[in-house]
Scaffold this active site. Sequence first.
Site, PDB file in Angstrom:
ATOM      1  N   ASN A  79       0.834  -1.194   0.000  1.00 11.20           N
ATOM      2  CA  ASN A  79       0.000   0.000   0.000  1.00 11.20           C
ATOM      3  C   ASN A  79       0.877   1.257   0.000  1.00 11.20           C
ATOM      4  O   ASN A  79       2.102   1.182  -0.012  1.00 11.20           O
ATOM      5  CB  ASN A  79      -0.949  -0.029   1.199  1.00 11.20           C
ATOM      6  CG  ASN A  79      -2.271   0.629   0.910  1.00 11.20           C
ATOM      7  OD1 ASN A  79      -2.340   1.611   0.172  1.00 11.20           O
ATOM      8  ND2 ASN A  79      -3.331   0.112   1.491  1.00 11.20           N
ATOM      9  N   HIS A 109      24.199  -1.208  10.438  1.00 18.42           N
ATOM     10  CA  HIS A 109      25.448  -0.499  10.711  1.00 18.42           C
ATOM     11  C   HIS A 109      26.221  -1.237  11.793  1.00 18.42           C
ATOM     12  O   HIS A 109      25.622  -1.840  12.689  1.00 18.42           O
ATOM     13  CB  HIS A 109      25.159   0.943  11.140  1.00 18.42           C
ATOM     14  CG  HIS A 109      24.441   1.705  10.081  1.00 18.42           C
ATOM     15  ND1 HIS A 109      25.089   2.346   9.059  1.00 18.42           N
ATOM     16  CD2 HIS A 109      23.117   1.889   9.848  1.00 18.42           C
ATOM     17  CE1 HIS A 109      24.208   2.906   8.254  1.00 18.42           C
ATOM     18  NE2 HIS A 109      22.997   2.636   8.713  1.00 18.42           N
ATOM     19  N   GLY A 136      -0.352  -1.773   8.731  1.00 17.09           N
ATOM     20  CA  GLY A 136       0.210  -0.454   8.482  1.00 17.09           C
ATOM     21  C   GLY A 136       1.183  -0.005   9.552  1.00 17.09           C
ATOM     22  O   GLY A 136       0.989  -0.242  10.735  1.00 17.09           O
ATOM     23  N   THR A 159      11.662  -7.621  15.520  1.00 17.86           N
ATOM     24  CA  THR A 159      13.076  -7.704  15.880  1.00 17.86           C
ATOM     25  C   THR A 159      13.615  -9.133  15.826  1.00 17.86           C
ATOM     26  O   THR A 159      14.825  -9.328  15.943  1.00 17.86           O
ATOM     27  CB  THR A 159      13.305  -7.146  17.298  1.00 17.86           C
ATOM     28  OG1 THR A 159      12.544  -7.922  18.224  1.00 17.86           O
ATOM     29  CG2 THR A 159      12.888  -5.677  17.388  1.00 17.86           C
ATOM     30  N   ARG A 174       5.570  -9.355  19.692  1.00 19.37           N
ATOM     31  CA  ARG A 174       5.480 -10.557  20.531  1.00 19.37           C
ATOM     32  C   ARG A 174       4.352 -11.458  20.023  1.00 19.37           C
ATOM     33  O   ARG A 174       3.375 -10.967  19.460  1.00 19.37           O
ATOM     34  CB  ARG A 174       5.189 -10.159  21.966  1.00 19.37           C
ATOM     35  CG  ARG A 174       6.316  -9.434  22.650  1.00 19.37           C
ATOM     36  CD  ARG A 174       5.928  -9.058  24.086  1.00 19.37           C
ATOM     37  NE  ARG A 174       6.981  -8.317  24.745  1.00 19.37           N
ATOM     38  CZ  ARG A 174       7.155  -7.005  24.674  1.00 19.37           C
ATOM     39  NH1 ARG A 174       6.332  -6.275  23.940  1.00 19.37           N
ATOM     40  NH2 ARG A 174       8.139  -6.433  25.315  1.00 19.37           N
TER      41      ARG A 174
END
Length: 180
Positions: A79, A109, A136, A159, A174
């Site tokens: 989208n 990095h 979104g 993550t 989670r």
Amino acid sequence: MMPHRSEKQKMLASDLYLASDPELQRDMAQCAQWLVRYNNRNGNLSERLGAVGENTCIRPPFHCDYGYNIFLGNNVFLNFNCIVLDVVPVRIGDGTQIGPGVQILTADHPRDPELRQKMLEFGRPITIGKNVWIGGGAIILPGITIGDNAIIGAGSVVTHDVASGVTVAGNPARLLHAGL
């Protein structure tokens, strides 16, 4: 003795590289020119992306670094306002739907400040399976794999890898539902 590798070769191998390299700067400039055309509805996805499946749609505006490291399956939908930092491959499977404002970020990095001062960076590939739904504003961090049929809640920051068929949400994302 190892043969000399270009900064682009290093980037594509997920090794440390200099993004300021002239070849990479040219690639980014070419991508920026294509994005202007695409976002003004005067270009098509297959001009720049690594692979584009049938019935795939990205609603402009769309933003990416290079384009050629993005591989989309059939019936993929992104989208408005999605960002894909594609310094290494981003693979998105058939039937995956991605909400507005999602960020898919392969660029990373060094944690060592001395290496960061040298302006070195690297990438970690992202793989998103088939029939995934990403709400979104979600952010997918470098090196993540999301399994088939997973759901990522809106606004989540992913993550860690996400298993097939599960639902995750939150910051950090989670497990909410273990699937079928």
